[in-house]
Structures are given as C-alpha cells and as structure tokens.
Design an enzyme around this catalytic site. Structure first.
Site, PDB file in Angstrom:
ATOM      1  N   GLY A 126     -13.534   4.699   4.031  1.00  0.00           N
ATOM      2  CA  GLY A 126     -13.052   3.315   4.063  1.00  0.00           C
ATOM      3  C   GLY A 126     -14.084   2.392   4.696  1.00  0.00           C
ATOM      4  O   GLY A 126     -13.730   1.393   5.323  1.00  0.00           O
TER       5      GLY A 126
ATOM      6  N   SER B 124     -15.932  -0.080   3.859  1.00  0.00           N
ATOM      7  CA  SER B 124     -16.317  -1.194   2.993  1.00  0.00           C
ATOM      8  C   SER B 124     -15.877  -2.543   3.543  1.00  0.00           C
ATOM      9  O   SER B 124     -16.429  -3.568   3.169  1.00  0.00           O
ATOM     10  CB  SER B 124     -15.721  -1.014   1.589  1.00  0.00           C
ATOM     11  OG  SER B 124     -14.313  -1.144   1.628  1.00  0.00           O
ATOM     12  N   ARG B 125     -14.875  -2.536   4.414  1.00  0.00           N
ATOM     13  CA  ARG B 125     -14.381  -3.806   4.992  1.00  0.00           C
ATOM     14  C   ARG B 125     -13.533  -3.471   6.211  1.00  0.00           C
ATOM     15  O   ARG B 125     -13.329  -2.290   6.529  1.00  0.00           O
ATOM     16  CB  ARG B 125     -13.558  -4.609   3.969  1.00  0.00           C
ATOM     17  CG  ARG B 125     -12.376  -3.866   3.390  1.00  0.00           C
ATOM     18  CD  ARG B 125     -11.710  -4.718   2.304  1.00  0.00           C
ATOM     19  NE  ARG B 125     -10.902  -3.912   1.404  1.00  0.00           N
ATOM     20  CZ  ARG B 125      -9.645  -3.540   1.630  1.00  0.00           C
ATOM     21  NH1 ARG B 125      -9.043  -3.894   2.748  1.00  0.00           N
ATOM     22  NH2 ARG B 125      -8.991  -2.814   0.752  1.00  0.00           N
TER      23      ARG B 125
ATOM     24  N   ASP C 267     -11.709   7.458  -4.518  1.00  0.00           N
ATOM     25  CA  ASP C 267     -10.309   7.334  -4.105  1.00  0.00           C
ATOM     26  C   ASP C 267      -9.964   8.631  -3.380  1.00  0.00           C
ATOM     27  O   ASP C 267      -9.756   9.670  -4.009  1.00  0.00           O
ATOM     28  CB  ASP C 267      -9.417   7.144  -5.339  1.00  0.00           C
ATOM     29  CG  ASP C 267      -7.941   7.078  -4.962  1.00  0.00           C
ATOM     30  OD1 ASP C 267      -7.593   7.351  -3.790  1.00  0.00           O
ATOM     31  OD2 ASP C 267      -7.121   6.760  -5.855  1.00  0.00           O
TER      32      ASP C 267
ATOM     33  N   TYR D 141       4.080   4.882   7.489  1.00  0.00           N
ATOM     34  CA  TYR D 141       2.742   4.748   8.093  1.00  0.00           C
ATOM     35  C   TYR D 141       2.718   5.402   9.479  1.00  0.00           C
ATOM     36  O   TYR D 141       1.799   6.166   9.808  1.00  0.00           O
ATOM     37  CB  TYR D 141       2.415   3.253   8.186  1.00  0.00           C
ATOM     38  CG  TYR D 141       1.126   2.906   8.870  1.00  0.00           C
ATOM     39  CD1 TYR D 141      -0.094   3.039   8.211  1.00  0.00           C
ATOM     40  CD2 TYR D 141       1.124   2.407  10.172  1.00  0.00           C
ATOM     41  CE1 TYR D 141      -1.285   2.694   8.840  1.00  0.00           C
ATOM     42  CE2 TYR D 141      -0.060   2.057  10.806  1.00  0.00           C
ATOM     43  CZ  TYR D 141      -1.262   2.207  10.131  1.00  0.00           C
ATOM     44  OH  TYR D 141      -2.443   1.854  10.755  1.00  0.00           O
TER      45      TYR D 141
ATOM     46  N   ALA E 217       4.569   7.762  10.594  1.00  0.00           N
ATOM     47  CA  ALA E 217       4.653   9.221  10.446  1.00  0.00           C
ATOM     48  C   ALA E 217       3.282   9.799  10.129  1.00  0.00           C
ATOM     49  O   ALA E 217       2.899  10.851  10.658  1.00  0.00           O
ATOM     50  CB  ALA E 217       5.650   9.574   9.341  1.00  0.00           C
TER      51      ALA E 217
ATOM     52  N   LYS F 233       0.375   8.571  10.960  1.00  0.00           N
ATOM     53  CA  LYS F 233      -0.529   8.473  12.109  1.00  0.00           C
ATOM     54  C   LYS F 233      -0.162   9.518  13.164  1.00  0.00           C
ATOM     55  O   LYS F 233      -1.049  10.085  13.815  1.00  0.00           O
ATOM     56  CB  LYS F 233      -0.517   7.050  12.682  1.00  0.00           C
ATOM     57  CG  LYS F 233      -1.100   6.019  11.718  1.00  0.00           C
ATOM     58  CD  LYS F 233      -2.537   6.360  11.327  1.00  0.00           C
ATOM     59  CE  LYS F 233      -3.210   5.296  10.495  1.00  0.00           C
ATOM     60  NZ  LYS F 233      -4.595   5.615  10.141  1.00  0.00           N
TER      61      LYS F 233
END
Ligand SMILES: NC(=O)c1ccc[n+]([C@@H]2O[C@H](COP(=O)([O-])OP(=O)(O)OC[C@H]3O[C@@H](n4cnc5c(N)ncnc54)[C@H](OP(=O)(O)O)[C@@H]3O)[C@@H](O)[C@H]2O)c1
Length: 257
Positions: A25, A27-28, A73, A165, A167, A169
């Site tokens: 991830g 990229s930003r 992906d 989300y 769960a 983490k």
C-alpha cells in the site's frame, strides 16, 4: 558484582548498506509517508498498490535506482507472489517488510453485505498473511529481517460502525505475536504499530463532528500524520533494536492512554 556481559555501544555507527524495504500500500496516505521516510534514509524501497499515483510517478523519476513499484491486488495470492518475486528479482532479498495496505468499510455489522466483509478480510488479513508468508521464507533463509504490521487502536477499543475492520486489526495483533515467536530465534523481529486517527483518505469517512471530538479527546491535541508513524517504523526496524519483538506500539497522541 554481576558477571553479566555488558555490550558497549560502538563509538560511531558505521554507515549501513542500503536496506531492501517492502511497503505494501505504498502509493498514498500512510504508506506514502513510510516510503518517503525509507527513501530519505537511503534505503531501497519497493511499494505496491492496485494503481499508481502522482507520488509513485515522482519517486520513480527521482529515485530510479532506489524505488520499485509493482501494481498488485494483495487480496489475491498470485498478485502477492508477483510482487514479492519482482522485489527478489531486482534486489535479491528483503530486509524490512511493512504490512501497511489496509481497507475499511463503514457501517454497522447488522447491515454489512458479504462483499463488505470479504473486501476487508481479504486484504487486511489474507493479504497480510500472503505477503508475510513469502517474505518470512526469504528472511528465514538469511536469518535476519524485521516486519512491522500496521494495526489500529480500534483493534483494541472497537469503534461503532467499524466491526469488521476492528476484527481484522485485532487479528493482525495476534499474527504479530505469533510470528515474533516463530521467527525470533532466527534473528527476525516482528512488531505492530496501532495508530490512532490519521488525516488520510481512509479517515474521510469520519465527519467533521467526529474529527473534532477525536482531536478534543487527544492529549496531543491533533490528528496523527504519516510522519508520526514512519518514525516508529524506522525505530522498530533499526537493526540495533533486535531485542524489541512481539509488541504492538500504540501511536495515538495519548487518545487511548
Ligand atoms: N487513516 C487512519 O486513520 C488509520 C488509523 C489507523 C490505522 N490505519 C491503517 O494504516 C494503513 C494505511 O491506511 P491509510 O489511511 O494510508 O489508507 P489509504 O489512504 O486508503 O491507503 C491505502 C493504501 O493501500 C492500498 N490498497 C488498498 N487496497 C489494496 C489492495 N487490495 N491491494 C494492494 N493495495 C491496496 C491503496 O492503494 P490502491 O487503492 O491503489 O490499491 C493505498 O496505497 C491501513 O492498514 C490502515 O488500516 C489508518
């Protein structure tokens, strides 16, 4: 008088070889801040995301020998393999893995669709497992490396509307501790960072009222920025910190203290 051996710090630290750093991830948002931090420390950085950004194009132009970007992906196992294979082909090994790619879908669990659940679980848990499996195999062969999993404070505290989300983490925190146990004797550290609320695209789902409330309740009096987290990544992946493993460090301006 203790008989324990005291390891003296060297007077000066010799300039290190550039490390090979993988940032998923990258990229930003937070990932971009982490990429910039490792490029600034002279390391070689490989990032991936589903699509490129102006930041990515800028690093390819400014650091052609030190930056690699692979569209991938990571919720797909074969894409994760393509990404890691490309890094190995270019730079032979991986010293540092920052598992940063993550996604959130808002809404209470009672209203979540199968797709809402799959998208979040497939990237945050399965994508992290795919990349970590491939990279840790390489690190095991060299008996060195460090891995940082980007978690979240909501993995501990929960947050209304972020059940899936949260769960994922919490699952990452369990992965951090298990991998630290599996890999510790081979010179590999595994830690997590649980950020509070950062000003990135992901937090755009929060309205201004929620943001103001978070800032009011945060002792540091502001939201986090990518640099706050990138500096902790650097600390956790500093080879001198090889006695620090299996921990999830909360970086939230004191919000959950
Ligand atoms: N923002 C916060 O307040 C906050 C707080 C705590 C923890 N975190 C965690 O910090 C990490 C980064 O969050 P952020 O705020 O920087 O999010 P972001 O701005 O939405 O960036 C997410 C990054 O992940 C990539 N990504 C998304 N889906 C992907 C996929 N299927 N395969 C590969 N890459 C994918 C995105 O690129 P593409 O979309 O092009 O694929 C982008 O590079 C996440 O793990 C998040 O859970 C964020």
């Amino acid at each position: 008088m203790t008989t324990e051996t005291v390891r003296a710090e060297p007077a000066a630290v010799a300039p290190a070889e550039p490390r090979v750093v993988v940032v998923t991830g990258g990229s930003r948002g937070l990932g971009a801040g982490i990429v910039e931090s490792y490029l600034a420390s002279g390391d070689r950085v490989a990032g991936c995301a589903r699509s490129s950004t102006t930041e990515v194009e800028g690093w390819l132009a400014s650091h052609p020998d030190h930056f690699l970007f692979v569209p991938a992906d990571l919720s797909r196992s074969d894409d994760a393999k393509t990404f890691v294979d490309a890094v190995i082909e270019r730079w032979d090994h991986v010293d540092v893995l920052i598992n940063n790619a993550g996604v959130a879908r808002d809404g209470i669990l009672a209203m979540a669709s199968d797709d809402d659940i799959d998208v979040v679980v497939d990237l945050n848990i399965k994508g992290t497992l795919y990349v970590s499996r491939l990279v840790s195999r390489r690190m095991l062969a060299r008996r060195s490396g460090s891995i940082v999993n980007i978690s979240s404070i909501v993995g501990r505290s929960g947050y209304r509307g972020l059940g899936v989300y949260s769960a994922t983490k919490a699952a990452l925190d369990g992965l951090t501790r298990s991998m630290a146990r599996e890999l510790g004797s081979r010179g590999i550290t595994v830690n997590g960072i649980a950020p509070g609320y950062l000003r990135t695209e992901m937090s755009h789902g929060l309205d201004e009222g929620q943001m103001d409330q978070i800032v009011r309740r945060t002792p540091a009096g502001r939201l986090g920025d990518p640099g706050d987290i990138a500096r902790v990544c650097q600390f956790l992946t500093d080879p001198r910190n090889d006695y620090l493993t299996g921990q999830v460090i909360v970086v939230d301006g004191g919000l959950t203290s």
